[in-house]
Write an enzyme that holds these catalytic residues in place. Structure first.
Site, PDB file in Angstrom:
ATOM      1  N   GLU A 363     -34.967   7.277  -8.987  1.00  0.00           N
ATOM      2  CA  GLU A 363     -33.545   6.882  -8.967  1.00  0.00           C
ATOM      3  C   GLU A 363     -32.937   6.960 -10.371  1.00  0.00           C
ATOM      4  O   GLU A 363     -32.124   6.128 -10.765  1.00  0.00           O
ATOM      5  CB  GLU A 363     -33.367   5.514  -8.295  1.00  0.00           C
ATOM      6  CG  GLU A 363     -33.874   5.594  -6.855  1.00  0.00           C
ATOM      7  CD  GLU A 363     -33.253   4.637  -5.887  1.00  0.00           C
ATOM      8  OE1 GLU A 363     -32.133   4.182  -6.127  1.00  0.00           O
ATOM      9  OE2 GLU A 363     -33.918   4.384  -4.864  1.00  0.00           O
TER      10      GLU A 363
HETATM   11  C1  FAD Z   1     -42.602   8.632  -5.790  1.00  0.00           C
HETATM   12  C2  FAD Z   1     -41.255   9.268  -5.903  1.00  0.00           C
HETATM   13  C3  FAD Z   1     -40.266   8.966  -4.978  1.00  0.00           C
HETATM   14  C4  FAD Z   1     -39.012   9.575  -5.054  1.00  0.00           C
HETATM   15  N1  FAD Z   1     -38.065   9.320  -4.091  1.00  0.00           N
HETATM   16  C5  FAD Z   1     -36.932  10.067  -4.065  1.00  0.00           C
HETATM   17  C6  FAD Z   1     -36.014   9.975  -2.967  1.00  0.00           C
HETATM   18  O1  FAD Z   1     -36.209   9.191  -2.026  1.00  0.00           O
HETATM   19  N2  FAD Z   1     -34.923  10.787  -2.950  1.00  0.00           N
HETATM   20  C7  FAD Z   1     -34.657  11.677  -3.957  1.00  0.00           C
HETATM   21  O2  FAD Z   1     -33.651  12.374  -3.872  1.00  0.00           O
HETATM   22  N3  FAD Z   1     -35.496  11.767  -5.032  1.00  0.00           N
HETATM   23  C8  FAD Z   1     -36.624  10.997  -5.098  1.00  0.00           C
HETATM   24  N4  FAD Z   1     -37.507  11.117  -6.159  1.00  0.00           N
HETATM   25  C9  FAD Z   1     -37.190  12.040  -7.243  1.00  0.00           C
HETATM   26  C10 FAD Z   1     -36.881  11.331  -8.561  1.00  0.00           C
HETATM   27  O3  FAD Z   1     -35.636  10.686  -8.476  1.00  0.00           O
HETATM   28  C11 FAD Z   1     -36.972  12.373  -9.689  1.00  0.00           C
HETATM   29  O4  FAD Z   1     -38.345  12.688  -9.834  1.00  0.00           O
HETATM   30  C12 FAD Z   1     -36.403  11.853 -10.995  1.00  0.00           C
HETATM   31  O5  FAD Z   1     -35.009  11.709 -10.889  1.00  0.00           O
HETATM   32  C13 FAD Z   1     -36.710  12.772 -12.184  1.00  0.00           C
HETATM   33  O6  FAD Z   1     -36.503  14.117 -11.888  1.00  0.00           O
HETATM   34  P1  FAD Z   1     -37.669  15.182 -12.214  1.00  0.00           P
HETATM   35  O7  FAD Z   1     -38.895  14.673 -11.578  1.00  0.00           O
HETATM   36  O8  FAD Z   1     -37.188  16.535 -11.824  1.00  0.00           O
HETATM   37  O9  FAD Z   1     -37.866  15.119 -13.782  1.00  0.00           O
HETATM   38  P2  FAD Z   1     -37.052  15.959 -14.896  1.00  0.00           P
HETATM   39  O10 FAD Z   1     -35.589  15.856 -14.652  1.00  0.00           O
HETATM   40  O11 FAD Z   1     -37.665  17.307 -15.019  1.00  0.00           O
HETATM   41  O12 FAD Z   1     -37.385  15.122 -16.200  1.00  0.00           O
HETATM   42  C14 FAD Z   1     -38.589  15.265 -16.974  1.00  0.00           C
HETATM   43  C15 FAD Z   1     -38.425  14.431 -18.248  1.00  0.00           C
HETATM   44  O13 FAD Z   1     -37.332  14.943 -19.025  1.00  0.00           O
HETATM   45  C16 FAD Z   1     -36.403  13.919 -19.287  1.00  0.00           C
HETATM   46  N5  FAD Z   1     -35.032  14.446 -19.309  1.00  0.00           N
HETATM   47  C17 FAD Z   1     -34.450  15.286 -18.409  1.00  0.00           C
HETATM   48  N6  FAD Z   1     -33.183  15.514 -18.761  1.00  0.00           N
HETATM   49  C18 FAD Z   1     -32.936  14.798 -19.895  1.00  0.00           C
HETATM   50  C19 FAD Z   1     -31.805  14.623 -20.763  1.00  0.00           C
HETATM   51  N7  FAD Z   1     -30.644  15.197 -20.508  1.00  0.00           N
HETATM   52  N8  FAD Z   1     -31.938  13.830 -21.835  1.00  0.00           N
HETATM   53  C20 FAD Z   1     -33.116  13.208 -22.096  1.00  0.00           C
HETATM   54  N9  FAD Z   1     -34.217  13.331 -21.324  1.00  0.00           N
HETATM   55  C21 FAD Z   1     -34.130  14.121 -20.240  1.00  0.00           C
HETATM   56  C22 FAD Z   1     -36.577  12.918 -18.137  1.00  0.00           C
HETATM   57  O14 FAD Z   1     -36.082  11.642 -18.459  1.00  0.00           O
HETATM   58  C23 FAD Z   1     -38.081  12.958 -17.944  1.00  0.00           C
HETATM   59  O15 FAD Z   1     -38.708  12.113 -18.877  1.00  0.00           O
HETATM   60  C24 FAD Z   1     -38.741  10.479  -6.116  1.00  0.00           C
HETATM   61  C25 FAD Z   1     -39.739  10.772  -7.062  1.00  0.00           C
HETATM   62  C26 FAD Z   1     -40.984  10.196  -6.944  1.00  0.00           C
HETATM   63  C27 FAD Z   1     -42.055  10.585  -7.937  1.00  0.00           C
END
Ligand code: FAD
Length: 380
Positions: A363
């Site tokens: 989230e």
């Molecule tokens: C167990 C689990 C349940 C989930 N449930 C849901 C759900 O029900 N519905 C749904 O839609 N999603 C869900 N998610 C997805 C979750 O919301 C995303 O994994 C999360 O928002 C991060 O996206 P990402 O994994 O692509 O990481 P990325 O966006 O690739 O981020 C990787 C790293 O880079 C950093 N980063 C990225 N952009 C920036 C920036 N501009 N400035 C600084 N740092 C940055 C991030 O903070 C992170 O540390 C779930 C994920 C998990 C693991």
């Protein structure tokens, strides 16, 4: 800040605490070890009116306020963070947006069974290339006669596969970026809807986290949620509320680990006395307690803001950022204060440490919360 809970809020706290102690706590270890979805816990949530808590009674809900909801998620998550997130995703991310943006027909058809707990919900925004950059949606929806034809996929969806009703987001106008995304209500048995990979996770292991695949998925025209191309706004507003739920989950995990630690250090003896007698151990407890109460103040304050105002973005982001941060810190210290025993599966603090980590990621990661907070402060 001392929160004076109303009679109803106190009653809900007592009810959910007993439910957690009697039903969720005894099976939390087994759910973590097997990674199975706790259907019996979901049935208990339904029976106790916790699926659709904030939805008015006329739509099948319990009609409780946001602070009662936060207290319920906190109490559930003290010993079962898996059940905490199942409940939070259903309430904040599915019931709420249908109540807030749905038509009367959509409320009748989808909200009533969700709020009664007869059906479970999921929220699907994230894609392989749209995580923190959630506006970069690749899933597409094209209108054909009275239907939307949707192609694409979603990943990491909580309650994925277990839910009956999904809110999904797709591009309806590729030329408009974030202003060309729409929200849809999707039923599990829609033609072309498939469940893909189920994740094996570090923590919250009983909560299903699934890939969703849409292959020419056919959705009736009237399942568009809110206005056409308003989907990204709907997602952000929904996540503001969802973040209060996750902040409450983090708070509950931290409280559970703290309670376990206080009990442990009073009975564990080394050097001829309980380790609670050592001042460095006492200082750790003092720090943990203070941070817990600071987090509780932020989380309850965000709930109160949502009850009294339409703009709670800042309060929700601060609550989620801080509560998840201290949940990680407090669970790590809880393991340390249990010594070698804390590293074993005999004690539940190692599970709590693994469960706490996800609260900093989903989230909106901690970094995303900081972006939101800074934008709110600097744009004022
Ligand atoms: C167990 C689990 C349940 C989930 N449930 C849901 C759900 O029900 N519905 C749904 O839609 N999603 C869900 N998610 C997805 C979750 O919301 C995303 O994994 C999360 O928002 C991060 O996206 P990402 O994994 O692509 O990481 P990325 O966006 O690739 O981020 C990787 C790293 O880079 C950093 N980063 C990225 N952009 C920036 C920036 N501009 N400035 C600084 N740092 C940055 C991030 O903070 C992170 O540390 C779930 C994920 C998990 C693991």
């Amino acid at each position: 800040m001392e929160f004076q809970l109303s009679k109803q809020q106190k009653m809900i706290k007592k009810m959910v605490r007993e439910l957690t102690e009697n039903e969720f706590k005894p099976i939390a270890k087994e759910i973590d070890e097997t990674g199975r979805f706790p259907h019996e816990n979901v049935e208990k949530l339904r029976k106790y009116g916790l699926l659709g808590m904030n939805i008015p009674r006329e739509y099948g809900g319990a009609g409780a306020d946001e602070l009662s909801y936060v207290i319920a998620i906190e109490e559930i998550s003290r010993y079962c963070a898996t059940t905490g997130v199942i409940c939070s995703a259903h309430n904040s991310l599915v019931c709420w947006p249908i109540y807030y943006y749905g038509t009367e027909e959509q409320k009748e058809k989808f909200l009533k069974p969700l709020a009664r707990g007869d059906k479970l919900g999921a929220f699907a925004l994230t894609e392989p290339n749209a995580g923190s950059d959630a506006a970069n949606q690749q899933t597409k929806a094209v209108k054909e006669n009275d239907y939307w034809i949707i192609n694409g996929s979603k990943i990491f969806i909580t309650n994925g596969g277990m839910a009956d009703i999904y809110i999904i987001f797709a591009k309806t106008d590729a030329s408009k970026g974030p202003k060309g995304i729409s929200a849809f209500i999707v039923e599990r048995d829609s033609p072309g809807f498939k469940i893909g990979k189920i994740e094996s996770k570090m923590g919250i292991r009983g909560s299903a986290t699934a890939e969703l695949i849409f292959e020419d998925m056919k959705i009736p025209e009237e399942n568009l949620l809110g206005k056409l191309n308003d989907g990204f706004k709907i997602a952000l507003k929904t996540l503001d509320g969802g973040r209060i739920g996750i902040a409450a989950q983090a708070l509950g995990i931290a409280q559970g680990a703290f309670d376990e630690t206080v009990n442990y250090i009073k009975q564990r003896e080394q050097f001829g006395r309980p380790i609670a007698k050592f001042q460095s151990v006492q200082f750790e407890i003092a720090e943990m307690k203070t941070k817990l109460e600071a987090a509780r103040a932020l989380v309850y304050n965000a709930a109160l803001k949502k009850m009294h105002s339409n703009d709670y973005t800042l309060e929700a982001a601060m609550a989620k950022y801080y509560a998840s941060d201290i949940a990680m810190e407090i669970t790590r210290k809880a393991v340390q204060l249990h010594g070698g025993y804390g590293y074993t599966k005999e004690y539940c603090v190692e599970r709590m440490m693994r469960d706490a980590k996800i609260t900093e990621i989903y989230e909106g990661t901690t970094e995303v919360q900081k972006i939101v907070i800074a934008a709110k402060v600097l744009n004022r």
